[in-house]
Design an enzyme around this catalytic site. Structure first.
Site, PDB file in Angstrom:
ATOM      1  N   HIS A  99       8.504  -5.949  10.691  1.00 29.72           N
ATOM      2  CA  HIS A  99       9.773  -6.672  10.542  1.00 29.72           C
ATOM      3  C   HIS A  99      10.543  -6.461  11.845  1.00 29.72           C
ATOM      4  O   HIS A  99      10.444  -5.393  12.460  1.00 29.72           O
ATOM      5  CB  HIS A  99      10.646  -6.080   9.443  1.00 29.72           C
ATOM      6  CG  HIS A  99      10.056  -6.050   8.083  1.00 29.72           C
ATOM      7  ND1 HIS A  99       9.228  -5.059   7.658  1.00 29.72           N
ATOM      8  CD2 HIS A  99      10.235  -6.871   7.024  1.00 29.72           C
ATOM      9  CE1 HIS A  99       8.891  -5.276   6.397  1.00 29.72           C
ATOM     10  NE2 HIS A  99       9.481  -6.376   5.982  1.00 29.72           N
ATOM     11  N   ASP A 102      12.218  -3.161  12.053  1.00 30.41           N
ATOM     12  CA  ASP A 102      11.373  -1.956  12.148  1.00 30.41           C
ATOM     13  C   ASP A 102      11.229  -1.527  13.603  1.00 30.41           C
ATOM     14  O   ASP A 102      11.099  -0.347  13.896  1.00 30.41           O
ATOM     15  CB  ASP A 102       9.918  -2.206  11.672  1.00 30.41           C
ATOM     16  CG  ASP A 102       9.827  -2.782  10.287  1.00 30.41           C
ATOM     17  OD1 ASP A 102      10.745  -2.552   9.500  1.00 30.41           O
ATOM     18  OD2 ASP A 102       8.811  -3.456  10.009  1.00 30.41           O
ATOM     19  N   GLU A 230       5.021 -14.691   0.778  1.00 28.58           N
ATOM     20  CA  GLU A 230       4.509 -13.526   0.036  1.00 28.58           C
ATOM     21  C   GLU A 230       5.231 -13.436  -1.311  1.00 28.58           C
ATOM     22  O   GLU A 230       6.377 -12.994  -1.381  1.00 28.58           O
ATOM     23  CB  GLU A 230       4.752 -12.265   0.870  1.00 28.58           C
ATOM     24  CG  GLU A 230       4.205 -11.014   0.213  1.00 28.58           C
ATOM     25  CD  GLU A 230       4.416  -9.768   1.073  1.00 28.58           C
ATOM     26  OE1 GLU A 230       4.293  -9.844   2.317  1.00 28.58           O
ATOM     27  OE2 GLU A 230       4.713  -8.722   0.494  1.00 28.58           O
ATOM     28  N   GLU A 266      -0.009  -9.875  -2.242  1.00 25.86           N
ATOM     29  CA  GLU A 266       0.074  -8.405  -2.268  1.00 25.86           C
ATOM     30  C   GLU A 266      -0.343  -7.898  -3.644  1.00 25.86           C
ATOM     31  O   GLU A 266       0.172  -8.351  -4.675  1.00 25.86           O
ATOM     32  CB  GLU A 266       1.494  -7.955  -1.933  1.00 25.86           C
ATOM     33  CG  GLU A 266       1.645  -6.441  -2.045  1.00 25.86           C
ATOM     34  CD  GLU A 266       2.878  -5.900  -1.342  1.00 25.86           C
ATOM     35  OE1 GLU A 266       3.286  -6.443  -0.301  1.00 25.86           O
ATOM     36  OE2 GLU A 266       3.427  -4.901  -1.843  1.00 25.86           O
ATOM     37  N   HIS A 269       2.431  -6.621  -5.925  1.00 28.07           N
ATOM     38  CA  HIS A 269       3.307  -7.698  -6.400  1.00 28.07           C
ATOM     39  C   HIS A 269       2.626  -8.453  -7.536  1.00 28.07           C
ATOM     40  O   HIS A 269       3.279  -8.908  -8.468  1.00 28.07           O
ATOM     41  CB  HIS A 269       3.639  -8.660  -5.266  1.00 28.07           C
ATOM     42  CG  HIS A 269       4.438  -8.048  -4.164  1.00 28.07           C
ATOM     43  ND1 HIS A 269       4.794  -8.743  -3.033  1.00 28.07           N
ATOM     44  CD2 HIS A 269       4.954  -6.801  -4.008  1.00 28.07           C
ATOM     45  CE1 HIS A 269       5.498  -7.941  -2.223  1.00 28.07           C
ATOM     46  NE2 HIS A 269       5.596  -6.767  -2.799  1.00 28.07           N
ATOM     47  N   ASP A 294      -1.625  -8.462   1.514  1.00 27.19           N
ATOM     48  CA  ASP A 294      -0.999  -7.162   1.695  1.00 27.19           C
ATOM     49  C   ASP A 294      -1.753  -6.195   0.802  1.00 27.19           C
ATOM     50  O   ASP A 294      -1.645  -6.230  -0.435  1.00 27.19           O
ATOM     51  CB  ASP A 294       0.501  -7.200   1.369  1.00 27.19           C
ATOM     52  CG  ASP A 294       1.328  -7.466   2.620  1.00 27.19           C
ATOM     53  OD1 ASP A 294       0.736  -7.806   3.665  1.00 27.19           O
ATOM     54  OD2 ASP A 294       2.564  -7.323   2.560  1.00 27.19           O
ATOM     55  N   ASP A 305       7.363  -1.220  -7.348  1.00 28.32           N
ATOM     56  CA  ASP A 305       6.447  -1.468  -6.241  1.00 28.32           C
ATOM     57  C   ASP A 305       6.169  -0.131  -5.543  1.00 28.32           C
ATOM     58  O   ASP A 305       6.907   0.258  -4.660  1.00 28.32           O
ATOM     59  CB  ASP A 305       7.176  -2.448  -5.303  1.00 28.32           C
ATOM     60  CG  ASP A 305       6.279  -3.140  -4.323  1.00 28.32           C
ATOM     61  OD1 ASP A 305       5.052  -3.076  -4.488  1.00 28.32           O
ATOM     62  OD2 ASP A 305       6.820  -3.764  -3.388  1.00 28.32           O
ATOM     63  N   ASP A 307       3.573   0.719  -3.713  1.00 31.34           N
ATOM     64  CA  ASP A 307       2.947   0.545  -2.387  1.00 31.34           C
ATOM     65  C   ASP A 307       1.997   1.685  -2.024  1.00 31.34           C
ATOM     66  O   ASP A 307       2.100   2.284  -0.963  1.00 31.34           O
ATOM     67  CB  ASP A 307       4.024   0.421  -1.289  1.00 31.34           C
ATOM     68  CG  ASP A 307       4.695  -0.945  -1.281  1.00 31.34           C
ATOM     69  OD1 ASP A 307       4.120  -1.894  -1.844  1.00 31.34           O
ATOM     70  OD2 ASP A 307       5.790  -1.055  -0.705  1.00 31.34           O
ATOM     71  N   ASP A 337       0.171  -2.769   3.438  1.00 32.56           N
ATOM     72  CA  ASP A 337       1.583  -2.631   3.067  1.00 32.56           C
ATOM     73  C   ASP A 337       1.645  -1.450   2.095  1.00 32.56           C
ATOM     74  O   ASP A 337       1.804  -1.622   0.886  1.00 32.56           O
ATOM     75  CB  ASP A 337       2.097  -3.928   2.435  1.00 32.56           C
ATOM     76  CG  ASP A 337       3.603  -3.918   2.285  1.00 32.56           C
ATOM     77  OD1 ASP A 337       4.207  -2.856   2.523  1.00 32.56           O
ATOM     78  OD2 ASP A 337       4.174  -4.963   1.926  1.00 32.56           O
TER      79      ASP A 337
HETATM   80  C1  XUL Z   1       8.193  -5.849  -0.086  1.00 34.12           C
HETATM   81  C2  XUL Z   1       7.094  -6.236   0.809  1.00 34.12           C
HETATM   82  C3  XUL Z   1       7.475  -6.472   2.231  1.00 34.12           C
HETATM   83  C4  XUL Z   1       6.775  -7.621   2.857  1.00 34.12           C
HETATM   84  C5  XUL Z   1       7.252  -7.950   4.234  1.00 34.12           C
HETATM   85  O1  XUL Z   1       7.797  -5.591  -1.355  1.00 34.12           O
HETATM   86  O2  XUL Z   1       5.960  -6.330   0.409  1.00 34.12           O
HETATM   87  O3  XUL Z   1       7.255  -5.294   2.947  1.00 34.12           O
HETATM   88  O4  XUL Z   1       5.399  -7.396   2.929  1.00 34.12           O
HETATM   89  O5  XUL Z   1       8.605  -8.214   4.264  1.00 34.12           O
HETATM   90 CO    CO Z   2       4.170  -6.842   1.328  1.00 35.22          CO
END
Ligand code: XUL
Ligand code: CO
Length: 437
Positions: A99, A102, A230, A266, A269, A294, A305, A307, A337
């Protein structure tokens, strides 16, 4: 300066290796189904989790003190770039993703913020000249700063819409400058919390207007990266507009945007939306909209989430099966991610985590390739739908049936006979592949 001095270049040592800082299954140059593993998997490191995440959670402060955290502001941003390219090289990953916020901190004004970005972009450009690692995608963080509390392209405040447009404009210029293969739109705060104060139609129309402006601007500057949406169903808002792949694809078609975007799916998600990872990949694939992934996993016992790094072989196998059926990911990739847990706070954990994820996907690729070569699911599914290959079924599929002919057929038909779906048998076969390939 060396930021990860305890880690040498990670190499493939094979499944018998006892070395945690080696690949057991990811052998970049090994050929699988006609392509190298590296070409199939297109791994990418997520800048935010790896270089900016500090282990804090809603209940506790940071646990991860990184070597670059001895610096502050732009000095830290520069140290992160150095550390990033060291990690990319040691992990031998072909891609990374970030991003805007970041890589460089916000300044007091948009102008200052862009000047901060420009310094880091110049620095990255230098590294990119010699590094094997390229930019898979960049995106705009339009959710952290309080100005975005009502959303960005779907805000009620036109000044914020304009700010968001300026930010994505800069993002597309950044993507072009650094040679990004894609540009990602994850709908940060694009959604709503209550309909009692929300003009749903205006917000969706504005989101489409925003996307059209992005398409136009990319054309104007000659940015040729693939645009990706996404999907995510909730978090941070109660209802995110890009709820899941089907919702996002329907939105794109409603607003005549379908030719300019693909999906970035993702795993976590997908499960938040009540789908499997494979479902989201499949529904995108059959619509010609599977663009990138992702790569992570959630925790079925937690409702958010998380991750996590992907370590579930079952999931990565089925994901790689979809990706192989898609003919690969094209310009997309497998972007981690994902973040190490708060308790895994040492810099080496970043390596253990990526190695685990890369090995899990590499293994999944091999099993999936064998499943595909043996046509396991194709045969099962082909047989299951045999009734549509002849007689009345063929007439339906070829458009030669209507309610009159179908009623006439049903009236004279013999008693209907169904066949078993054989789920348990199929899962047994899948397990054999997982254990034996
Ligand atoms: C948030 C997510 C983000 C996107 C990029 O849940 O997945 O990190 O991948 O903005
Ligand atoms: Co993501």
């Amino acid at each position: 300066m060396e930021y990860f001095s305890g880690v040498k270049k990670i190499i493939y040592e094979g499944p018998k290796s006892q070395n945690s800082l080696a690949f057991k299954y990811y052998n970049p140059q090994e050929l699988v189904a006609g392509k190298t593993m590296e070409e199939h998997l297109r791994f990418s490191v997520a800048y935010w989790h790896t270089f900016t995440h500090d282990g804090s959670d809603p209940f506790g402060s940071e646990t991860m003190l990184r070597p670059w955290d001895t610096y502050r502001g732009m000095d830290r941003a520069k140290a992160r770039v150095e550390a990033a390219f060291e990690l990319f090289d040691k992990l031998d990953v072909p891609f990374f993703a970030f991003h805007d916020r970041d890589i460089a901190p916000e300044g007091a004004t948009l102008e200052e913020t862009n000047a901060n970005l420009d310094q880091i972009i110049t620095m990255m450009k230098e590294y990119l000249k010699t590094s094997k690692t390229k930019l898979l995608w960049n995106t705009a963080n339009m959710f952290t700063h309080p100005r975005f509390l009502h959303g960005a392209a779907t805000t009620c405040n036109a000044d914020v819409f304009a700010y968001a447009a300026a930010q994505v404009k800069k993002g597309l210029e950044t993507g072009k400058e650094l040679g990004a293969d894609n540009y990602v739109f994850w709908g940060g705060r694009e959604g709503y919390v209550t309909l009692l104060n929300t003009d749903l139609k205006l917000e969706l129309d504005n989101l489409a207007r925003f996307f059209h402006m992005a398409v136009t601007y990319a054309k104007e500057i000659g940015f040729t990266g693939q645009f990706l949406i996404e999907p995510k169903p909730k978090e941070p808002t109660k209802h995110q507009y890009d709820f899941d792949a089907q919702t996002a694809m329907a939105f794109l078609r409603n607003y005549n945007l379908q030719d300019y975007f693909k999906m970035n799916i993702e795993a976590n998600h997908a499960t938040l939306a009540g789908h499997t990872f494979q479902h989201e990949l499949r529904i995108s694939r059959i619509n010609g909209m599977l663009g990138s992934v992702d790569a992570n996993q959630g925790d079925m016992l937690l409702g958010w989430d998380t991750d996590e790094f992907p370590t579930d072989l079952y999931e990565t196998t089925l994901a790689m099966y979809e990706i192989l059926q898609n003919g690969g990911l094209g310009k997309g990739g497998l972007n981690f991610d994902a973040k190490p847990r708060r308790e895994s706070f040492e810099p080496e954990d970043l390596f253990y985590a990526h190695i685990a994820g890369m090995d899990t996907f590499a293994r999944g690729l091999k099993v999936a390739a064998q499943l595909k070569e043996d046509q396991v699911f194709e045969n099962i599914i082909g047989e299951r739908y045999n009734s549509f290959k002849e007689g009345i079924g063929l007439a339906i599929v070829e458009g030669n049936a209507d309610f009159h002919t179908l009623e006439a057929y049903a009236l004279q038909n013999k008693p209907i006979v169904n066949q078993s779906g054989r789920q348990e048998q199929i899962k047994g076969i899948l397990n054999q592949y997982l254990l034996e390939v």
